[in-house]
Motif scaffolding. Structure first.
Motif, PDB file in Angstrom:
ATOM      1  N   VAL A 289       0.756   4.517  -2.382  1.00  0.00           N
ATOM      2  CA  VAL A 289       0.641   5.886  -1.850  1.00  0.00           C
ATOM      3  C   VAL A 289       1.781   6.748  -2.354  1.00  0.00           C
ATOM      4  N   ASP A 290       2.992   6.213  -2.372  1.00  0.00           N
ATOM      5  CA  ASP A 290       4.157   6.984  -2.851  1.00  0.00           C
ATOM      6  C   ASP A 290       3.992   7.364  -4.318  1.00  0.00           C
ATOM      7  N   GLN A 291       3.454   6.439  -5.098  1.00  0.00           N
ATOM      8  CA  GLN A 291       3.233   6.733  -6.527  1.00  0.00           C
ATOM      9  C   GLN A 291       2.208   7.862  -6.690  1.00  0.00           C
ATOM     10  N   TRP A 292       1.124   7.794  -5.884  1.00  0.00           N
ATOM     11  CA  TRP A 292       0.105   8.847  -5.951  1.00  0.00           C
ATOM     12  C   TRP A 292       0.663  10.190  -5.481  1.00  0.00           C
ATOM     13  N   LYS A 293       1.547  10.127  -4.467  1.00  0.00           N
ATOM     14  CA  LYS A 293       2.151  11.377  -3.987  1.00  0.00           C
ATOM     15  C   LYS A 293       3.015  12.012  -5.070  1.00  0.00           C
TER      16      LYS A 293
ATOM     17  N   ASP B 169       0.834  -1.211   0.000  1.00  0.00           N
ATOM     18  CA  ASP B 169       0.000   0.000   0.000  1.00  0.00           C
ATOM     19  C   ASP B 169       0.864   1.254   0.000  1.00  0.00           C
ATOM     20  N   GLN B 170       2.023   1.169   0.696  1.00  0.00           N
ATOM     21  CA  GLN B 170       2.921   2.327   0.745  1.00  0.00           C
ATOM     22  C   GLN B 170       3.449   2.668  -0.637  1.00  0.00           C
TER      23      GLN B 170
ATOM     24  N   GLU C  36      -8.229   7.900   1.015  1.00  0.00           N
ATOM     25  CA  GLU C  36      -9.015   6.683   1.185  1.00  0.00           C
ATOM     26  C   GLU C  36      -8.136   5.511   1.592  1.00  0.00           C
ATOM     27  N   LYS C  37      -6.953   5.440   0.959  1.00  0.00           N
ATOM     28  CA  LYS C  37      -6.044   4.331   1.270  1.00  0.00           C
ATOM     29  C   LYS C  37      -5.559   4.416   2.709  1.00  0.00           C
ATOM     30  N   LEU C  38      -5.193   5.619   3.143  1.00  0.00           N
ATOM     31  CA  LEU C  38      -4.616   5.772   4.479  1.00  0.00           C
ATOM     32  C   LEU C  38      -5.679   5.686   5.572  1.00  0.00           C
ATOM     33  N   LEU C  39      -6.830   6.313   5.351  1.00  0.00           N
ATOM     34  CA  LEU C  39      -7.844   6.353   6.398  1.00  0.00           C
ATOM     35  C   LEU C  39      -8.606   5.042   6.523  1.00  0.00           C
ATOM     36  N   ARG C  40      -8.406   4.145   5.565  1.00  0.00           N
ATOM     37  CA  ARG C  40      -9.025   2.832   5.692  1.00  0.00           C
ATOM     38  C   ARG C  40      -8.266   1.940   6.664  1.00  0.00           C
TER      39      ARG C  40
END
Length: 668
Positions: A214-218, A210-211, A472-476
């Motif tokens: 997230v890094d790709q989206w960042k 998941d990280q 959404e990814k983090l708060l899930r």
């Protein structure tokens, strides 16, 4: 906040050092908040306005003359053309500001020159001493004093604020300014901060897979934000270009109008109207000629017609008497003959003959009328009809045709005078071409601005989509994934804080928005000429769009407002915001009355300007604030300046006093 002094050195049209004392005044206990700065178009008013924005915000300033230039190009162009660029230019702005009950005097000195490259120096002084921290972090300091987002609501060009009166939703800039002025941005900031805390807590325990996502989206988010920043800069430049184009268009329209451009544009229409009126006039004259060739002239001699009728009546009575006499003579002869046959005595017959003779003599004594008319039966009937109804009808029809002829003649004369005052094409060709070019440039600038605004909106949506994925990814991340009890507790507290602040924000926004709407409506009613036009105003708490409602509670499209009413509405919004805010900021108004009629101008002068703020700086031409308006405004004027532009030297000299009132001015 209160502006105290502005010094310009070699800035744009101002050669050498020129200083303005901007302090308001109070005499005999009555405040005099107005500083009036007068100058012709192109005489330095916009440069004065830009200098204050430039001093406060530097490269972030939304200056009218910057257009799409880079900041260094803009500063280079701001150095007076008649001096060595190495000498450079500078702006010094001194103002008073009270923070947490403590009054301080700030001085912002911004200077720049060009040797090989442009170099800018910024120094900030507080209470007379240079403040290194303020100088280094001035962009953050000034945001606490006058946030850039709300500056356009207090330092505004009246030609540019009409975006508030558009039927589209209120702009993002206005919404941000409203939130900042009413303190709503603090709650939003806290909600955002709590979300960041939650996301950071969740990110500590997120899985490697998941990280990576997230890094790709960042990374995508960084690219999108960089693109959005560039687009916003382009949008700001396009907005400046649009503002300049709008001013150029207004100036071209004014020049075109002064030399008779309106008549010139309407010449073809006027020629067609002239032909139509001439044909109409000829038709009316033909109808009048038709009446004149008939019975209409008899309407001029009603007494003579009455006399003819009386004579005809007398002639008919005389003829009837003659006819009756002949009948009686025959009757008398028949009676005598009958009596003789019956053997009546001679004495009786003689007596009857005497009576009959006496009656014949009386009939013969009836006088013959003079003159004796012999009207035919048809003529007699025509005269009777004429006098009974036809004469009155002809008179009314003739009067109506004469009235139409006079009206048509007056309209025709007016059109002929307009055509006579229409300038020749050779006289107006240059101005017409400039106007066409200004219209084209304005349309292109507006189109370019709209294109960038749409691009910004699309990029914002793209940014929100990426942020939503990350959030959404983090708060899930569930509570079980949080490693420590402290972290779990912090996450839960952050969530509750967000929920509580969201409720507070919604309730507070609704309450403050209602108060703001009431303030705007009160201001609009106070400034407006038609008191019954708008019965109430509502503001959407989500997008801050402003809706006008009529007396029946129906939505009143802002497109139905006149140009003057739109400007008065926009000013009412700004005034309402100022009254609803706890910030005491000065008002700086450039070209305030270019599109207002006399009544709206008078209301603005006598009602808004004296009450707009504790300090109001007005930049005006002598046609906006003329001698009559100056006299009405004078009791509220603390000091006045005239920007005297010298065409030969291409520079502006600051003189005390307003145009024709130099001798009465106070010392700077």
């Amino acid at each position: 906040m209160q502006l105290l002094e502005l010094s310009l050195y070699n800035f744009c049209l101002y050669r050498g050092e020129q200083t303005f004392n901007l302090s308001p005044d109070r005499k005999n206990g009555k405040p005099k908040p107005i500083i009036l700065v007068g100058g012709i178009n192109g005489g330095g008013k916009t440069s004065f306005f830009d200098s204050i924005l430039l001093a406060l915000y530097g490269s972030r300033a939304n200056c009218s003359k910057r257009s799409n230039q880079s900041y260094s190009e803009f500063l280079t162009d701001c150095i007076h053309r008649g001096v060595d660029p190495a000498d450079g230019a500078s702006i010094s702005l001194t103002f008073q500001y009270v923070s947490e009950g403590v009054e301080k005097i700030y001085e912002v000195r911004r200077r720049w020159n060009v040797k090989k490259t442009l170099r800018e120096h910024l120094e900030v002084y507080c209470d007379g001493k240079k403040h290194a921290d303020f100088s280094k972090n001035w962009n953050h300091v000034v945001e606490e004093i006058v946030p850039l987002g709300i500056s356009q609501l207090f330092f505004f060009d009246a030609e540019k604020i009409r975006f508030i009166a558009d039927d589209e939703s209120t702009s993002e800039a206005l919404g941000a300014a409203v939130k900042s002025l009413l303190g709503l941005d603090l709650a939003e900031r806290l909600i955002a901060d709590m979300k960041v805390v939650q996301m950071k807590l969740a990110e500590r325990q997120i899985s490697t897979k998941d990280q990576e996502a997230v890094d790709q989206w960042k990374s995508e988010l960084e690219v999108v934000c960089a693109e959005l920043k560039a687009l916003r800069q382009d949008t700001a430049a396009a907005r400046n270009t649009s503002g300049v184009a709008s001013k150029d268009l207004t100036s071209a329209e004014d020049v075109f109008a002064r030399i008779g451009g309106k008549h010139w544009e309407e010449r073809n229409e006027n020629e067609a109207v002239k032909r139509e009126l001439a044909q109409k006039k000829a038709g009316i004259e033909l109808s009048l000629a038709g009446l004149a060739s008939g019975s209409m002239p008899l309407a001029l001699i009603p007494d003579l017609l009455e006399t003819v009728d009386d004579l005809d009546e007398a002639a008919r009575a005389y003829q009837q008497a003659l006819n009756a006499g002949d009948a009686l003579d025959s009757h008398d002869t028949a009676i005598l003959s009958e009596l003789r046959e019956q053997g009546v005595a001679g004495k009786v017959l003689s007596a009857i003959e005497k009576v009959q003779a006496k009656r014949r003599k009386l009939r013969l004594e009836i006088e013959e009328p003079e003159p004796l008319l012999h009207l035919s039966e048809g003529s007699r009937n025509s005269l009777s009809l004429l006098m009974a109804t036809e004469l009155e009808r002809i008179k009314k029809e003739g009067a109506s045709l004469v009235f139409d002829l006079e009206q048509t003649g007056a309209e025709l004369d007016l059109v002929r005078r307009q055509l006579a005052s229409t300038p020749q094409e050779s006289e107006i060709k240059e101005s017409a071409e400039k106007l066409k070019a200004a219209v084209r440039a304005h349309a292109e600038a507006e189109s370019e601005l709209k294109r960038f605004e749409q691009a910004c909106e699309e990029k914002i949506r793209e940014r929100e989509e990426v942020e939503s994925k990350i959030e959404e990814k983090l708060l899930r991340t569930s509570a079980e994934q949080v490693a420590s009890d402290d972290a779990e507790r912090m996450s839960q507290l952050s969530e509750r804080t967000r929920e509580t602040m969201q409720v507070f924000l919604e309730q507070s926004t609704a309450a403050k928005i209602d108060r703001l709407a009431a303030n705007i409506h009160e201001a609009f009613q106070y400034l407006l000429r038609k008191k019954s036009l708008v019965s109430s105003i509502s503001i959407d708490p989500i997008d801050f769009s402003i809706t006008l409602l009529d007396s029946e509670g129906s939505k009143l499209p802002k497109a139905r407002l006149s140009e003057g009413e739109k400007q008065m509405f926009a000013i009412s919004v700004l005034w309402g915001l100022g009254r609803a805010s706890n910030r005491r900021l000065p008002a700086i108004i450039d070209t305030p009355m270019a599109r207002l009629d006399a009544m709206h101008r008078e209301n603005l002068l006598t009602r808004y300007f004296p009450s707009a703020s504790h300090q109001t700086i007005i930049l005006s031409t002598d046609t906006e604030v003329d001698e009559a308006f100056y006299e009405a405004l004078e009791p509220n004027i603390a000091r006045a300046y005239h920007l005297n532009y010298d065409e030969k030297t291409k520079q502006t000299i600051v003189e005390q006093g307003y145009f024709w009132h130099h001798e009465d001015a106070e010392a700077v």
